[in-house]
Design an enzyme around this catalytic site. Structure first.
Site, short mmCIF file in Angstrom:
data_model
loop_
_atom_site.label_atom_id
_atom_site.label_comp_id
_atom_site.label_asym_id
_atom_site.label_seq_id
_atom_site.Cartn_x
_atom_site.Cartn_y
_atom_site.Cartn_z
N GLU A 90 47.62 33.40 44.81
CA GLU A 90 47.11 34.92 46.16
C GLU A 90 47.61 34.18 47.10
O GLU A 90 46.65 34.14 48.32
CB GLU A 90 45.54 35.16 45.76
CG GLU A 90 45.01 36.23 46.36
CD GLU A 90 43.66 36.18 46.40
OE1 GLU A 90 43.55 37.24 45.39
OE2 GLU A 90 42.95 36.78 47.03
N ARG A 120 48.59 39.46 45.10
CA ARG A 120 48.10 39.65 44.45
C ARG A 120 46.78 39.54 44.92
O ARG A 120 45.40 40.55 44.54
CB ARG A 120 47.69 38.10 43.69
CG ARG A 120 46.49 37.43 42.71
CD ARG A 120 46.75 36.63 41.87
NE ARG A 120 44.82 36.88 40.94
CZ ARG A 120 45.00 35.23 40.16
NH1 ARG A 120 46.02 34.64 39.81
NH2 ARG A 120 44.08 35.96 39.03
N LYS A 165 48.23 43.79 35.51
CA LYS A 165 47.24 42.36 36.57
C LYS A 165 48.52 41.11 36.21
O LYS A 165 48.81 40.06 37.04
CB LYS A 165 46.89 42.01 35.83
CG LYS A 165 45.97 40.78 35.56
CD LYS A 165 43.88 40.14 36.24
CE LYS A 165 43.84 39.41 37.22
NZ LYS A 165 42.72 39.32 37.46
N HIS A 184 28.63 43.15 38.86
CA HIS A 184 29.70 43.50 39.77
C HIS A 184 30.29 43.86 39.99
O HIS A 184 31.27 44.66 40.49
CB HIS A 184 31.00 41.86 38.90
CG HIS A 184 31.89 42.03 39.68
ND1 HIS A 184 31.86 41.53 41.08
CD2 HIS A 184 33.88 41.89 39.19
CE1 HIS A 184 33.21 41.58 41.54
NE2 HIS A 184 34.29 41.89 40.32
N ARG A 205 40.08 16.71 34.62
CA ARG A 205 40.85 17.03 35.56
C ARG A 205 41.48 18.18 34.45
O ARG A 205 43.43 18.20 34.88
CB ARG A 205 41.78 15.85 35.57
CG ARG A 205 41.14 15.37 35.96
CD ARG A 205 42.24 14.03 37.17
NE ARG A 205 41.41 12.95 38.21
CZ ARG A 205 40.56 11.88 37.46
NH1 ARG A 205 41.69 11.40 36.80
NH2 ARG A 205 40.82 10.73 38.01
N HIS A 257 31.21 42.17 46.93
CA HIS A 257 30.72 40.34 46.97
C HIS A 257 29.59 40.23 48.21
O HIS A 257 28.83 39.97 48.13
CB HIS A 257 31.86 38.93 47.61
CG HIS A 257 32.76 39.14 46.32
ND1 HIS A 257 34.59 38.45 46.68
CD2 HIS A 257 33.20 39.33 45.22
CE1 HIS A 257 34.73 37.89 45.77
NE2 HIS A 257 33.88 39.19 45.00
N HIS A 288 36.49 44.53 46.83
CA HIS A 288 35.85 43.51 46.17
C HIS A 288 35.13 42.38 47.53
O HIS A 288 34.05 41.83 47.60
CB HIS A 288 37.04 42.75 45.43
CG HIS A 288 36.88 42.01 44.28
ND1 HIS A 288 37.11 44.05 43.85
CD2 HIS A 288 36.87 41.67 43.25
CE1 HIS A 288 37.84 43.61 42.38
NE2 HIS A 288 37.08 42.49 41.99
N ASN A 339 42.00 42.95 44.93
CA ASN A 339 40.58 42.90 45.35
C ASN A 339 40.47 43.53 46.13
O ASN A 339 39.22 43.90 47.27
CB ASN A 339 40.22 41.43 46.56
CG ASN A 339 40.52 39.81 45.78
OD1 ASN A 339 40.03 39.89 44.93
ND2 ASN A 339 41.54 39.23 46.16
N GLU A 399 36.92 47.58 37.38
CA GLU A 399 38.48 47.71 38.03
C GLU A 399 39.26 48.10 37.36
O GLU A 399 40.50 48.17 37.98
CB GLU A 399 37.45 46.13 37.14
CG GLU A 399 36.58 45.86 37.62
CD GLU A 399 37.57 44.35 39.11
OE1 GLU A 399 38.02 45.19 39.39
OE2 GLU A 399 36.07 43.91 39.38
N LYS A 403 41.81 32.70 37.46
CA LYS A 403 41.08 32.70 38.70
C LYS A 403 39.93 32.26 37.64
O LYS A 403 39.27 33.17 36.93
CB LYS A 403 40.14 33.75 38.96
CG LYS A 403 41.48 33.99 40.28
CD LYS A 403 41.08 35.33 41.66
CE LYS A 403 42.02 34.87 42.84
NZ LYS A 403 41.59 36.20 43.42
#
Lengths: 360, 360
Positions: B234, B238, B224, B262, B118, B249, B245, B242, B182, B140
């Site tokens: 997010e 935030r 960032k 990516h 955990r 994706h 993105h 993306n 990026e 993330k």
């Protein structure tokens, strides 16, 4: 209707306890975001309560996933199948997941809620005594690893816990007893009054008497909410909730998940912890006997399985989450109603306890 | 040595940027708890930098796990193998995990750190430009689902990000370009000054000039850190990170993870987002051209794969994490240096953009 709050700042949430809650549309509406719902249940609970819940959720866009029943299925593989259903639906990040079932359903579904799209809203709707008094509250979610219980998971709080006490009417007696083990635990670790009350009322609890059950759930949830509020991610006192659990997890892992119910293993574990506390001179022998007598009256085991060796225990306890600096930390009792976390015990005392674990 | 802080209350942490950091024992000692370390890297990075790191960690009890290289292995199955190694070690809850590698290593290892027992302590040690400017910062973590990128994961902050710029010397040119995508993104969404600076310095960045690279990393991490500090999970701004993105994706999923890097997919995605912003009358055509020119100078694609249909895009974008109330939310540009999140665009504009996505 009783409502208790788990105070965790912006993550605070209520535990609602009453009969008939599964039919309370107003209650579910209050905690479901948007229109999308993902209901997760298991093969045992689905035929009993799924239709009732789906009826209550009429008007929502609902997807269902039925898990196989039993601790042996609380695995990454089972989690992956649930996530496949959620992706295929597709569930968006606005989906509210509802975990309808016992501890296994709550643990897997809660973990799925924590990691699906990095976290979505979820409700715990526990349908067993064990889940209503313990596992549905506090945000511990997990699956088992073949080599250790609950090793993979997250602390992830639900938005609400909805405990409909009517669902206990269909619980078989073995499952009910398993839940009582966790109830006895609360008495042992921090609530001597509850323990004494249990000595007077355990038979009625075993018969699922309505008022007795309600009082039990509320008192256990109150205890748990207090501990979780002060220590959400188990840096301190929350660990006391693991009385008997380090022994129990070893029993469950060695015998094969699902052979012993979790609560049965916890019962034997509490008995071992009481024995060790007595050998360390903390707990009187008569109190050890009081604890065992209470567990026995609930038809719970107080001995470990005869086939388990000391080596079996030690190997599995070494992977416990409470290991620090190579030492297995144990929750032990100073008295009935007072637990403590100990790592500086003499090793030979633990050895003796494990050697006699099957003989109480 | 540059140090930036990600301000997240009790979860705040530093990003340390400099050459030679992999050999700085004092630095690692400061952020490693106890004595147990789990190093996670991949087949490409291990032969280059693992010995260096292990030498720095001499005296610690270190376990290593080498992941297969590539986005196509960023799966629950790969995660399960890593967790098996950790259980077998056995790693305790006190273990510090160190993610040594690019974005894929950081994402898988970070997710493992979030769910092992955990949650355990972890450090990001990014070795690619993409990871140093973007993916290692902000907590993330995720693995891919076969039907969608990063659908299973957690927000889980590292204790520290250690970006040793020396590791970029072994980066191949395709990987370096992927990182630059990026970098261009930060310029587009909130830093017009960085964009202009990039127009003047992109060739030096492509040659991995030392001062240029350092300035780039620091400026990107500053951007960032600011966004993450105001919106950790997010709920708002935030999401601007993306840009491109959602298109990217879809490209990665349809072409098969690992076929396009990516960053390459992000580059094409930024180009599509710029086109759509222009068609909505927000971005001038000359600014669309400036963005594409910059991406092309870094040897990055500005078109989607010719074989991708509008239906391919739409089907995959519908599973994006930014879908709300059935609408695909897109990050678009009001100007170079100013992004906005939009869901009330005319559908036919998106349709037109996707129809012409391979033709820029």
């Amino acid at each position: 209707m009783a409502i208790l709050n788990v105070e965790l700042g912006e993550r605070s949430y209520p535990i609602v306890v009453d009969s008939g809650l599964l039919s309370r549309k107003d209650l579910f509406q209050q905690y479901v975001n948007a229109n999308e719902v993902m209901v997760v249940t298991d093969e045992t609970v689905a035929p009993l309560y799924l239709d009732n819940l789906l009826n209550t959720l009429s008007g929502f866009n609902v997807t269902c996933h039925v898990l196989p029943d039993g601790e042996e299925h609380k695995s990454l593989a089972t989690l992956a199948e649930l996530l496949d259903t959620m992706v295929a639906a597709p569930c968006s990040r606005e989906t509210t997941l509802i975990a309808l079932g016992g501890g296994v359903v709550g643990d897997i579904a809660g973990f799925a809620a924590s990691c699906y799209q990095r976290g979505i809203n979820y409700l715990q709707v526990p349908t067993t005594l064990l889940a209503q008094v313990d596992s549905a509250v506090g945000g511990k979610t997990a699956v088992n690893h073949v080599r250790g219980k609950n090793l993979i998971g997250a602390f992830y709080q639900p938005r609400c816990v909805i405990a409909d006490t009517d669902t206990l009417s269909t619980l078989d007696s073995r499952q009910l007893s398993a839940g009582i083990a966790e109830v006895v635990k609360y008495g042992c670790i921090r609530d001597a009054e509850l323990f004494t009350w249990l000595e007077q009322n355990i038979d009625k609890l075993g018969q699922c008497d309505r008022d007795t059950v309600s009082h039990t759930i509320i008192e256990c949830c109150r205890n748990k909410a207090e501990l979780v509020a002060t220590d959400e991610v188990e840096q301190g006192d929350r660990a006391l909730l693991n009385l008997g659990h380090t022994f129990a997890h070893a029993i469950e892992t060695v015998t094969g998940y699902g052979t012993w119910l979790h609560g049965e293993a916890v019962s034997a574990g509490i008995s071992l912890a009481a024995d060790m506390s007595c050998r360390l001179g903390w707990l009187e022998q008569k109190d050890v006997e009081r604890i065992r007598a209470l567990l026995r009256r609930a038809n719970l085991p107080v001995c470990a399985p005869a086939e388990m060796t000391v080596a079996d225990f030690m190997r599995n306890m070494a992977r416990d989450k409470k290991v620090v600096a190579g030492r297995i930390r144990l929750v032990l009792l100073k008295a009935i109603g007072e637990a403590t976390l100990v790592s500086d015990y003499p090793d030979d005392v633990l050895q003796t306890v494990l050697e006699s674990a099957a003989t109480y």
